[in-house]
Design a protein around this motif. Structure first.
Motif, mmCIF file in Angstrom:
data_model
loop_
_atom_site.group_PDB
_atom_site.id
_atom_site.type_symbol
_atom_site.label_atom_id
_atom_site.label_comp_id
_atom_site.label_asym_id
_atom_site.label_seq_id
_atom_site.Cartn_x
_atom_site.Cartn_y
_atom_site.Cartn_z
ATOM 1 N N CYS A 88 10.313 8.192 4.091
ATOM 2 C CA CYS A 88 8.857 8.088 4.297
ATOM 3 C C CYS A 88 8.204 9.463 4.247
ATOM 4 O O CYS A 88 8.668 10.400 4.883
ATOM 5 C CB CYS A 88 8.598 7.431 5.655
ATOM 6 N N HIS A 89 7.120 9.580 3.512
ATOM 7 C CA HIS A 89 6.412 10.852 3.389
ATOM 8 C C HIS A 89 5.232 10.959 4.362
ATOM 9 O O HIS A 89 4.412 11.864 4.242
ATOM 10 C CB HIS A 89 5.907 11.037 1.955
ATOM 11 N N SER A 90 5.102 10.014 5.238
ATOM 12 C CA SER A 90 4.109 10.066 6.331
ATOM 13 C C SER A 90 2.664 10.178 5.850
ATOM 14 O O SER A 90 1.842 10.767 6.547
ATOM 15 C CB SER A 90 4.408 11.248 7.281
ATOM 16 N N HIS A 91 2.349 9.617 4.687
ATOM 17 C CA HIS A 91 0.956 9.778 4.238
ATOM 18 C C HIS A 91 0.029 8.694 4.775
ATOM 19 O O HIS A 91 -1.155 8.669 4.472
ATOM 20 C CB HIS A 91 0.841 9.951 2.734
ATOM 21 N N GLN A 92 0.583 7.771 5.579
ATOM 22 C CA GLN A 92 -0.214 6.883 6.439
ATOM 23 C C GLN A 92 -1.041 5.801 5.744
ATOM 24 O O GLN A 92 -1.913 5.225 6.375
ATOM 25 C CB GLN A 92 -1.130 7.712 7.334
ATOM 26 N N ASN A 93 -0.786 5.529 4.464
ATOM 27 C CA ASN A 93 -1.508 4.412 3.842
ATOM 28 C C ASN A 93 -1.251 3.120 4.603
ATOM 29 O O ASN A 93 -2.147 2.286 4.756
ATOM 30 C CB ASN A 93 -1.039 4.213 2.397
ATOM 31 N N CYS A 94 -0.013 2.949 5.060
ATOM 32 C CA CYS A 94 0.352 1.712 5.770
ATOM 33 C C CYS A 94 -0.509 1.541 7.022
ATOM 34 O O CYS A 94 -1.058 0.466 7.272
ATOM 35 C CB CYS A 94 1.838 1.723 6.107
ATOM 36 N N ILE B 117 5.840 5.029 -1.680
ATOM 37 C CA ILE B 117 7.297 5.202 -1.737
ATOM 38 C C ILE B 117 7.960 3.882 -2.146
ATOM 39 O O ILE B 117 8.922 3.871 -2.914
ATOM 40 C CB ILE B 117 7.857 5.699 -0.384
ATOM 41 N N ILE C 129 7.927 4.917 12.233
ATOM 42 C CA ILE C 129 8.940 5.566 11.380
ATOM 43 C C ILE C 129 9.242 6.965 11.914
ATOM 44 O O ILE C 129 10.402 7.404 11.907
ATOM 45 C CB ILE C 129 8.451 5.586 9.918
ATOM 46 N N SER D 103 0.812 -1.223 0.000
ATOM 47 C CA SER D 103 0.000 0.000 0.000
ATOM 48 C C SER D 103 0.846 1.275 0.000
ATOM 49 O O SER D 103 0.289 2.370 0.037
ATOM 50 C CB SER D 103 -0.900 0.022 1.250
ATOM 51 N N CYS D 104 2.160 1.120 -0.007
ATOM 52 C CA CYS D 104 3.055 2.276 0.172
ATOM 53 C C CYS D 104 3.548 2.810 -1.168
ATOM 54 O O CYS D 104 4.203 2.106 -1.924
ATOM 55 C CB CYS D 104 4.244 1.863 1.042
ATOM 56 N N PRO E 135 7.423 0.072 5.295
ATOM 57 C CA PRO E 135 6.814 0.231 6.619
ATOM 58 C C PRO E 135 6.995 -0.949 7.556
ATOM 59 O O PRO E 135 7.192 -0.753 8.767
ATOM 60 C CB PRO E 135 5.329 0.461 6.306
ATOM 61 N N TYR F 107 13.719 1.309 -0.931
ATOM 62 C CA TYR F 107 13.136 1.762 0.353
ATOM 63 C C TYR F 107 12.792 0.554 1.233
ATOM 64 O O TYR F 107 12.144 -0.387 0.774
ATOM 65 C CB TYR F 107 11.888 2.603 0.063
ATOM 66 N N THR G 207 3.593 4.318 10.436
ATOM 67 C CA THR G 207 3.946 5.739 10.269
ATOM 68 C C THR G 207 4.478 6.306 11.586
ATOM 69 O O THR G 207 5.470 7.038 11.605
ATOM 70 C CB THR G 207 2.715 6.563 9.841
HETATM 71 S S1 SF4 Z 1 3.571 6.546 5.892
HETATM 72 FE FE1 SF4 Z 1 3.611 4.360 5.407
HETATM 73 S S2 SF4 Z 1 2.667 4.195 3.388
HETATM 74 FE FE2 SF4 Z 1 3.261 6.350 3.671
HETATM 75 S S3 SF4 Z 1 5.362 6.554 2.826
HETATM 76 FE FE3 SF4 Z 1 5.583 6.105 5.005
HETATM 77 S S4 SF4 Z 1 5.792 3.867 5.060
HETATM 78 FE FE4 SF4 Z 1 4.905 4.344 3.063
#
Ligand code: SF4
Ligand code: SF4
Ligand code: FES
Length: 235
Positions: free
Chosen positions: A199-205, A155, A219, A152-153, A165, A162, A216
């Protein structure tokens, strides 16, 4: 009757439609198993426990990565149509089975194994449940390695290097394990370009994890810990 489209082939393949009788309390894994046992024994897929413990049954169901043994058809196929594909971001071996090698290799790269200290005590080390470190470790320990977060990530999709998660969540769990002696090496392993700072912290994981784990947040913890280590000249 359910109309089920199932991915057949490898990286190149096609969706094939099957009709499966609808039943009460039916899971997506029940549907896939019906197809393999009754309609086409050449269908490849993977499962083991059927009760949400082993992490082997994850697939893409109507466009979203899920564990299939605990996903009820009623919840995901409201119109009666189901599309089942292999997990994204991993090489397809055949049909619904993906190769998890790179996923678990990244756990090793993130130093996701316990490192005992040199002076092993005679008695068990007791870690009080209410301490912040124990709580942080407990929050990530129930990961079943299903790969749903990894699939689901975005990145991971863009940057194959990478760590992803799940491996980073595992690293954070061990960073907080007061019995572990491997943190110097571990923080170095997760601090690089392919590590926590990618990680861009968009929280899909976190949104998709069937065990309600928050990679998230893990990380973010690693970002803080690696920054502190860098400031102290320990990276
Ligand atoms: S928050 Fe989770 S899904 Fe989003 S970039 Fe980071 S590891 Fe990937
Ligand atoms: S963190 Fe959650 S989604 Fe990711 S592998 Fe572990 S259990 Fe599966
Ligand atoms: S079959 Fe084990 S988690 Fe689904």
């Amino acid at each position: 009757m359910l109309r089920v489209s199932v991915w057949r082939g490898g990286a190149e393949g096609t969706l094939v439609a099957y009709d499966v009788p609808a039943r009460a309390s039916q899971t997506v894994l029940d549907v896939v198993t019906y197809i393999q046992r009754r309609l086409d024994p050449t269908l490849a897929y993977r499962f083991a426990c059927r009760v949400g413990m082993c992490g082997s049954c994850a697939m893409t169901v109507n466009g979203i990565a899920r564990w299939t043994c605990r996903t009820h058809v009623d919840r995901v196929a409201k119109s009666g149509a189901l599309e089942v594909k292999p997990l994204a971001n991993l090489p397809v071996i055949k049909d619904l089975a993906v190769d998890m090698t790179e996923f678990f290799d990244k756990w090793a790269r993130a130093r996701g194994r316990f490192v005992p200290s040199a002076d092993i005590p005679d008695d068990f080390i007791r870690v009080p449940p209410a301490t912040p470190a124990r709580r942080a470790a407990d929050a990530g320990i129930e990961c079943i390695g299903c790969g749903v977060c990894y699939a689901s990530c975005d990145i991971v999709a863009w940057n194959k290097d990478y760590l992803g998660p799940a491996a980073l969540n595992r690293a954070w769990t061990l960073v907080n394990d007061v019995r572990d002696a491997g943190n110097a090496e571990r923080l170095g392993a997760v601090a690089g370009d392919a590590g926590c700072h990618a990680c861009h912290s968009h929280q899909n994981c976190a949104l998709r994890c069937p065990k309600e784990i928050d990679p998230t947040g893990a990380i973010a913890g690693l970002k803080r810990a690696t920054a502190r280590a860098a400031l102290r000249g320990k990276l």
